[in-house]
Every structure is written in structure tokens, then in C-alpha cells.
Design an enzyme around this catalytic site. Structure first.
Site, PDB file in Angstrom:
ATOM      1  N   TYR A 143      22.611 -95.355  36.570  1.00 44.44           N
ATOM      2  CA  TYR A 143      21.683 -95.915  36.826  1.00 44.44           C
ATOM      3  C   TYR A 143      21.009 -96.910  35.590  1.00 44.44           C
ATOM      4  O   TYR A 143      20.807 -97.884  35.556  1.00 44.44           O
ATOM      5  CB  TYR A 143      20.264 -94.802  37.015  1.00 44.44           C
ATOM      6  CG  TYR A 143      19.053 -95.414  36.786  1.00 44.44           C
ATOM      7  CD1 TYR A 143      18.425 -96.111  37.713  1.00 44.44           C
ATOM      8  CD2 TYR A 143      18.194 -95.228  35.387  1.00 44.44           C
ATOM      9  CE1 TYR A 143      17.233 -96.578  37.575  1.00 44.44           C
ATOM     10  CE2 TYR A 143      17.056 -95.734  35.284  1.00 44.44           C
ATOM     11  CZ  TYR A 143      16.332 -96.406  36.227  1.00 44.44           C
ATOM     12  OH  TYR A 143      15.257 -97.012  36.140  1.00 44.44           O
ATOM     13  N   SER A 157      14.376-100.744  31.647  1.00 47.32           N
ATOM     14  CA  SER A 157      13.970 -99.466  31.474  1.00 47.32           C
ATOM     15  C   SER A 157      14.494 -99.044  29.933  1.00 47.32           C
ATOM     16  O   SER A 157      15.485 -99.795  29.406  1.00 47.32           O
ATOM     17  CB  SER A 157      14.801 -98.281  32.120  1.00 47.32           C
ATOM     18  OG  SER A 157      14.902 -96.960  31.791  1.00 47.32           O
ATOM     19  N   LYS A 204      20.607-100.896  34.915  1.00 46.69           N
ATOM     20  CA  LYS A 204      19.674-101.841  34.162  1.00 46.69           C
ATOM     21  C   LYS A 204      20.150-102.859  33.418  1.00 46.69           C
ATOM     22  O   LYS A 204      19.686-103.973  33.327  1.00 46.69           O
ATOM     23  CB  LYS A 204      18.581-100.944  33.556  1.00 46.69           C
ATOM     24  CG  LYS A 204      17.733-100.068  34.712  1.00 46.69           C
ATOM     25  CD  LYS A 204      16.880-100.954  35.470  1.00 46.69           C
ATOM     26  CE  LYS A 204      16.199-100.201  36.792  1.00 46.69           C
ATOM     27  NZ  LYS A 204      15.692-101.130  37.620  1.00 46.69           N
TER      28      LYS A 204
HETATM   29  P1  NAD Z   1      10.015 -96.353  43.425  1.00 47.11           P
HETATM   30  O1  NAD Z   1      11.044 -95.606  44.113  1.00 47.11           O
HETATM   31  O2  NAD Z   1       8.630 -95.630  43.507  1.00 47.11           O
HETATM   32  O3  NAD Z   1       9.873 -97.824  43.915  1.00 47.11           O
HETATM   33  C1  NAD Z   1      10.993 -98.543  44.121  1.00 47.11           C
HETATM   34  C2  NAD Z   1      10.920 -99.371  45.696  1.00 47.11           C
HETATM   35  O4  NAD Z   1      11.952 -99.724  45.678  1.00 47.11           O
HETATM   36  C3  NAD Z   1      10.957 -97.829  46.685  1.00 47.11           C
HETATM   37  O5  NAD Z   1       9.567 -98.175  47.601  1.00 47.11           O
HETATM   38  C4  NAD Z   1      12.152 -98.313  47.409  1.00 47.11           C
HETATM   39  O6  NAD Z   1      11.875 -97.896  48.771  1.00 47.11           O
HETATM   40  C5  NAD Z   1      12.385 -99.659  47.109  1.00 47.11           C
HETATM   41  N1  NAD Z   1      13.830 -99.850  47.328  1.00 47.11           N
HETATM   42  C6  NAD Z   1      14.878 -99.438  46.626  1.00 47.11           C
HETATM   43  N2  NAD Z   1      16.282 -99.916  47.062  1.00 47.11           N
HETATM   44  C7  NAD Z   1      15.922-101.037  47.862  1.00 47.11           C
HETATM   45  C8  NAD Z   1      16.328-102.072  48.581  1.00 47.11           C
HETATM   46  N3  NAD Z   1      17.763-101.707  48.469  1.00 47.11           N
HETATM   47  N4  NAD Z   1      15.684-102.966  49.484  1.00 47.11           N
HETATM   48  C9  NAD Z   1      14.408-102.852  49.545  1.00 47.11           C
HETATM   49  N5  NAD Z   1      13.748-101.871  48.751  1.00 47.11           N
HETATM   50  C10 NAD Z   1      14.476-101.014  48.041  1.00 47.11           C
HETATM   51  O7  NAD Z   1      10.023 -96.697  41.899  1.00 47.11           O
HETATM   52  P2  NAD Z   1       9.316 -96.920  40.753  1.00 47.11           P
HETATM   53  O8  NAD Z   1       8.920 -95.887  39.908  1.00 47.11           O
HETATM   54  O9  NAD Z   1       8.122 -97.688  41.337  1.00 47.11           O
HETATM   55  O10 NAD Z   1      10.260 -97.810  40.043  1.00 47.11           O
HETATM   56  C11 NAD Z   1      10.241 -99.363  40.129  1.00 47.11           C
HETATM   57  C12 NAD Z   1      11.111-100.009  39.128  1.00 47.11           C
HETATM   58  O11 NAD Z   1      10.865 -99.638  37.714  1.00 47.11           O
HETATM   59  C13 NAD Z   1      12.691 -99.625  39.554  1.00 47.11           C
HETATM   60  O12 NAD Z   1      13.507-100.630  39.396  1.00 47.11           O
HETATM   61  C14 NAD Z   1      13.012 -98.344  38.268  1.00 47.11           C
HETATM   62  O13 NAD Z   1      14.093 -98.270  38.073  1.00 47.11           O
HETATM   63  C15 NAD Z   1      11.853 -99.177  37.288  1.00 47.11           C
HETATM   64  N6  NAD Z   1      11.946 -98.157  36.205  1.00 47.11           N
HETATM   65  C16 NAD Z   1      11.120 -96.957  36.827  1.00 47.11           C
HETATM   66  C17 NAD Z   1      10.613 -96.056  35.794  1.00 47.11           C
HETATM   67  C18 NAD Z   1      10.057 -94.879  36.120  1.00 47.11           C
HETATM   68  O14 NAD Z   1       9.912 -93.570  35.349  1.00 47.11           O
HETATM   69  N7  NAD Z   1       9.342 -94.680  37.219  1.00 47.11           N
HETATM   70  C19 NAD Z   1      11.070 -96.172  34.193  1.00 47.11           C
HETATM   71  C20 NAD Z   1      11.657 -97.371  34.149  1.00 47.11           C
HETATM   72  C21 NAD Z   1      11.945 -98.206  34.803  1.00 47.11           C
HETATM   73  N1  UFG Z   2      11.976 -82.462  31.463  1.00 49.90           N
HETATM   74  C1  UFG Z   2      11.887 -81.202  31.591  1.00 49.90           C
HETATM   75  N2  UFG Z   2      12.063 -80.471  32.828  1.00 49.90           N
HETATM   76  C2  UFG Z   2      12.181 -81.427  33.916  1.00 49.90           C
HETATM   77  C3  UFG Z   2      12.298 -82.757  33.663  1.00 49.90           C
HETATM   78  C4  UFG Z   2      12.099 -83.303  32.503  1.00 49.90           C
HETATM   79  O1  UFG Z   2      11.776 -80.651  30.580  1.00 49.90           O
HETATM   80  O2  UFG Z   2      12.149 -80.819  34.975  1.00 49.90           O
HETATM   81  C5  UFG Z   2      11.977 -83.077  30.215  1.00 49.90           C
HETATM   82  C6  UFG Z   2      13.290 -84.073  29.572  1.00 49.90           C
HETATM   83  O3  UFG Z   2      13.954 -83.211  29.152  1.00 49.90           O
HETATM   84  C7  UFG Z   2      12.654 -85.065  28.711  1.00 49.90           C
HETATM   85  C8  UFG Z   2      11.048 -85.245  29.310  1.00 49.90           C
HETATM   86  O4  UFG Z   2      10.895 -84.292  29.995  1.00 49.90           O
HETATM   87  O5  UFG Z   2      12.424 -84.374  27.505  1.00 49.90           O
HETATM   88  C9  UFG Z   2      11.031 -86.662  30.247  1.00 49.90           C
HETATM   89  O6  UFG Z   2      12.032 -86.584  31.062  1.00 49.90           O
HETATM   90  P1  UFG Z   2      12.096 -87.622  32.295  1.00 49.90           P
HETATM   91  O7  UFG Z   2      13.218 -86.898  33.344  1.00 49.90           O
HETATM   92  O8  UFG Z   2      10.542 -87.464  33.203  1.00 49.90           O
HETATM   93  O9  UFG Z   2      12.250 -88.896  31.603  1.00 49.90           O
HETATM   94  P2  UFG Z   2      13.498 -89.526  30.838  1.00 49.90           P
HETATM   95  O10 UFG Z   2      12.781 -89.786  29.641  1.00 49.90           O
HETATM   96  O11 UFG Z   2      14.607 -88.572  30.816  1.00 49.90           O
HETATM   97  O12 UFG Z   2      13.917 -90.609  31.562  1.00 49.90           O
HETATM   98  C10 UFG Z   2      12.895 -91.541  32.503  1.00 49.90           C
HETATM   99  C11 UFG Z   2      13.624 -92.083  33.444  1.00 49.90           C
HETATM  100  C12 UFG Z   2      14.619 -93.028  32.965  1.00 49.90           C
HETATM  101  C13 UFG Z   2      13.982 -94.183  32.121  1.00 49.90           C
HETATM  102  C14 UFG Z   2      13.413 -93.413  31.011  1.00 49.90           C
HETATM  103  C15 UFG Z   2      12.712 -94.356  30.227  1.00 49.90           C
HETATM  104  O13 UFG Z   2      14.343 -91.097  34.295  1.00 49.90           O
HETATM  105  O14 UFG Z   2      15.296 -93.840  34.125  1.00 49.90           O
HETATM  106  O15 UFG Z   2      12.307 -92.492  31.518  1.00 49.90           O
HETATM  107  O16 UFG Z   2      12.247 -93.898  29.148  1.00 49.90           O
HETATM  108  F1  UFG Z   2      15.028 -94.844  31.726  1.00 49.90           F
END
Ligand code: NAD
Ligand code: UFG
Length: 334
Positions: free
Chosen positions: A150, A124, A154
Site C-alpha cells: 500500500y 500518506s 503511494k
Molecule cells: P475510503 O476507503 O473511505 O475512500 C476511498 C474511496 O475510493 C472509497 O469510497 C472507495 O470505494 C473508492 N475507490 C477505491 N478504489 C476505487 C476505484 N478503483 N475506482 C473508484 N473508486 C474507488 O478511504 P479514505 O480514508 O477516505 O482515504 C482517501 C485517500 O486518502 C486514499 O487514497 C487513502 O489511501 C488516502 N489516505 C488515507 C489515510 C487514512 O488513514 N484514512 C491516510 C493516508 C492517506
Molecule cells: N494500533 C493498535 N491496535 C490496533 C490498531 C492500531 O494498538 O488495533 C496502534 C498502532 O500500533 C499504531 C497506532 O495504533 O501505534 C495507529 O495505527 P493505525 O493502523 O491506525 O495507523 P498507522 O499509523 O499504522 O498507519 C496509518 C495508515 C497508513 C498511513 C499512516 C499515516 O494505515 O496507511 O496512517 O501516518 F500511512
């Protein structure tokens, strides 16, 4: 090539499964279904014609993991599984370290035992912490100023993967640093459907639209940005999924790092107005105070991925909003 997707029924994993299956990869999925639903497999089948083999296993269940690897013969693991709620990680840090870091160690143990030598990891942009500049490049130092457990998980997992690659000269690692994934598959059949209470902008906007949340709180309008609200790099999840496919071709012994983002920042107010345009409805919101730990502005430098992987984003925030509305309509009819 046989690929195991951990967390493959989740939001990003399911979209990546589709892109891989379309290109002929043999995809298997494991997930404990903590934050996703088994019905995602039927949607993948509707879209691709293939229902991937599925294991309901927890990363922490050593025996279950071992059984899966014993018959898997995987060439590559794409490791999506993990907990991702930033706010919850502050309240329950041990749960996050155990699941994300402990789970990854179990996974790497199995990979070692069964000689699986390639892994792509979902990292991330959070690992960059606060660099004092908005545009983030891969060579910047990571791990300093991360504001929540969190994000720390990562960073720690990235370090573990580097150490494992150092210890085994045949090990191939690709670390992908995602920016802010949004949108859903254009079919409207899969998307982000979290089981838990969301704290990211897009799933909250979706719940305000469906009436499950009364109004969106905009966290701060006094940042030094285009309109005072936070600016992020919102990447369409289908573009993000294709980034994984692009990196597979380039893997080699050692560790690769890529930002997956668009290179363009969008403010919260711009996101609201793009959603209103796509939905044809006003989205109720109020300006609230800043959220602790938030940065004003961040976006990816996508240049390295473009140059080395020949990958760049093709879809826009507008596409993401239209696809999200499609998906919301599908969920309503279901
Ligand atoms: P998601 O929650 O939709 O998918 C993650 C999946 O992992 C889920 O289906 C959950 O059930 C499964 N999981 C969690 N713990 C587990 C375990 N112990 N054993 C087996 N399965 C398990 O999330 P996503 O948005 O698809 O994210 C996927 C990956 O990308 C994650 O590692 C997340 O941290 C990373 N990531 C997501 C974002 C975002 O904003 N969505 C941003 C940066 C990184
Ligand atoms: N925001 C609002 N209201 C809300 C939620 C978010 O105004 O209810 C704003 C936040 O302040 C920020 C923007 O929307 O300015 C995006 O917020 P998110 O929570 O959607 O995303 P972040 O950028 O804070 O963080 C997300 C994931 C992190 C990851 C990052 C990568 O939560 O784990 O994106 O850029 F690392």
C-alpha cells in the site's frame, strides 16, 4: 471552479466535498462504492443543501472514465480513490498496484486527453518510511524503508505525478501527505464507515464501542514513547478537508508537497482514554505484541503548510472523539 473528487463518497473525500461546496465550488463525485455507500450523497445534501452529481465508475474502467471526462469540463481533480488496507495489501499486492497505480494512470490519461491540468493527490506519511526521527518534514527523502505494498503505491504515484509534471510544463500537482485522520463531521451525519474490516486504530475503537469487536488489541507497550504505546499524529478529518481547500489557492505549474498533520503526537493509551472520556464508558482492551512494520513514534512537521498555505489544524483529539460518538449515535438510530 469545477472539481472532480475521485473516491468522493469515501471518508476523507466526503468531508472535503462539504468544505468545497460550502465555498461555492462545483463538485462532482466518482466512486465505485467498493468502500463507501451511496447514501453519503444524501448526507452531503443535508449538510450543504447540494447533492453533488455522482458517477458510479471504477478507475480501471477506461470507457466509463472517458465518458465522464468527455462531459465533465473539470478544472481540477482531487484524487482520493484507492485501496488503503495495509494488511490486505501485504496479502494481495497485485490488487493494490493494479487499483491504485493502474487506476491513477487511467485517470491521468483522461486528464491529458481532456486537458485537465490540475490534480491534488491523497498521499500518506507512510512514504517517509523509517527516518529514525519522529518529526517528519517534507524535504526528507521518501520511498526508502516502506514496509508494505500500500505504502509503495503511494510512493510510486508520487513519482508518476512528478514525471507527468516534468513532461508538461502547464501541469499542476499538489501532493498531500496525510497523517492519521480521525473524527467526523460535527453534524454526526458522515464519518468513517468502512465496508471492509478495519485495521486502523480509530475504526477499531468504534467497533469495540458498538460491540462488533470484543476488545481492542494494543500493539505493543514497550516502545520508547511516553507510555510505551505507539504515538501518531491524529488529525481531525474536517481540518484535513480544509487543507485541500487551502492548497487549491496556491497551485501553480510544477509539484507542491505538504504534510497535513497537527504536529502533535498522541499515544494509543491516550487515544483510549480520550475516547472513554467522550463516551463515558470504559473501552475493553488488552496489550498484545507489536504489529510488524509499525514505528514507535511519528508526527508531522506542519510548518511548511502553515507558512505557505496559511493553514493549520484547529480541532483536537477531544473534538474528534466527541464527533465520533455523535456519528456512532446517528448510525445506531439510522
Ligand atoms: P475510503 O476507503 O473511505 O475512500 C476511498 C474511496 O475510493 C472509497 O469510497 C472507495 O470505494 C473508492 N475507490 C477505491 N478504489 C476505487 C476505484 N478503483 N475506482 C473508484 N473508486 C474507488 O478511504 P479514505 O480514508 O477516505 O482515504 C482517501 C485517500 O486518502 C486514499 O487514497 C487513502 O489511501 C488516502 N489516505 C488515507 C489515510 C487514512 O488513514 N484514512 C491516510 C493516508 C492517506
Ligand atoms: N494500533 C493498535 N491496535 C490496533 C490498531 C492500531 O494498538 O488495533 C496502534 C498502532 O500500533 C499504531 C497506532 O495504533 O501505534 C495507529 O495505527 P493505525 O493502523 O491506525 O495507523 P498507522 O499509523 O499504522 O498507519 C496509518 C495508515 C497508513 C498511513 C499512516 C499515516 O494505515 O496507511 O496512517 O501516518 F500511512
Amino acid at each position: 471552479m469545477k472539481v472532480l473528487l475521485t473516491g468522493g463518497t469515501g471518508y476523507i473525500g466526503s468531508h472535503t466535498a462539504i468544505e468545497l461546496i460550502k465555498l461555492g465550488y462545483d463538485v462532482e463525485i466518482m466512486d465505485n462504492l467498493y468502500n463507501s455507500k451511496i447514501t453519503v450523497l444524501d448526507s452531503i445534501k443535508k449538510i450543504t443543501g447540494v447533492k453533488p452529481k455522482f458517477y458510479q465508475v471504477d478507475l480501471l474502467d477506461k470507457e466509463g472514465m472517458d465518458k465522464m471526462f468527455a462531459v465533465g469540463n473539470y478544472d481540477l481533480v482531487i484524487h482520493f480513490a484507492g485501496l488503503k488496507a495495509v494488511g490486505e495489501s501485504v496479502k494481495k499486492p497485485l490488487k493494490y498496484y493494479e487499483n491504485n497505480v493502474g487506476g491513477t494512470i487511467n485517470l491521468l490519461d483522461c486528464m491529458k486527453k481532456y486537458s485537465v491540468k490540475k490534480i491534488i493527490f491523497s498521499s500518506s506519511a507512510t512514504v517517509y518510511g523509517d527516518q529514525g526521527v519522529a518529526e517528519l518534514t517534507e524535504e526528507m527523502q521518501t520511498g526508502v524503508g516502506i514496509t508494505n505494498p500500500y505504502g509503495e503505491t503511494k510512493h510510486v504515484i508520487e513519482e508518476i505525478l512528478k514525471d507527468v509534471a516534468e513532461a508538461d510544463e502547464k501541469f499542476e500537482v499538489a501532493i498531500l501527505r496525510y497523517f492519521n485522520p480521525v473524527g467526523s463531521h460535527p453534524s454526526g451525519l458522515i464519518g468513517e464507515d468502512p465496508n471492509d474490516i478495519p485495521n486502523n486504530l480509530m475504526p477499531i475503537i468504534m467497533k469495540v464501542y458498538t460491540g462488533e469487536i470484543e476488545k481492542l488489541k494494543v500493539y505493543g507497550n514497550d516502545y520508547n514513547t511516553i507510555d510505551g504505546t505507539g504515538v501518531r499524529d491524529y488529525i481531525h478529518v474536517v481540518d484535513l478537508a480544509k487543507g485541500h481547500v487551502a492548497v487549491i489557492q496556491k497551485m501553480k505549474p510544477g509539484v507542491l508537497f505538504y504534510n497535513l498533520g497537527t504536529g502533535k503526537g498522541t499515544s494509543v493509551l491516550e487515544m483510549i482514554s480520550a475516547f472513554e472520556k467522550a463516551s463515558g464508558r470504559k473501552l475493553p482492551y488488552e496489550i498484545a505484541g507489536r504489529r510488524a512494520g509499525d514505528l514507535a513514534e511519528m508526527y508531522a512537521s506542519p510548518k511548511k503548510a502553515e507558512k505557505e498555505l496559511g493553514w493549520k489544524t484547529e480541532l483536537t483529539v477531544e473534538d474528534a472523539m466527541n464527533d465520533t460518538i455523535n456519528y456512532l449515535n446517528y448510525l445506531k438510530e439510522k
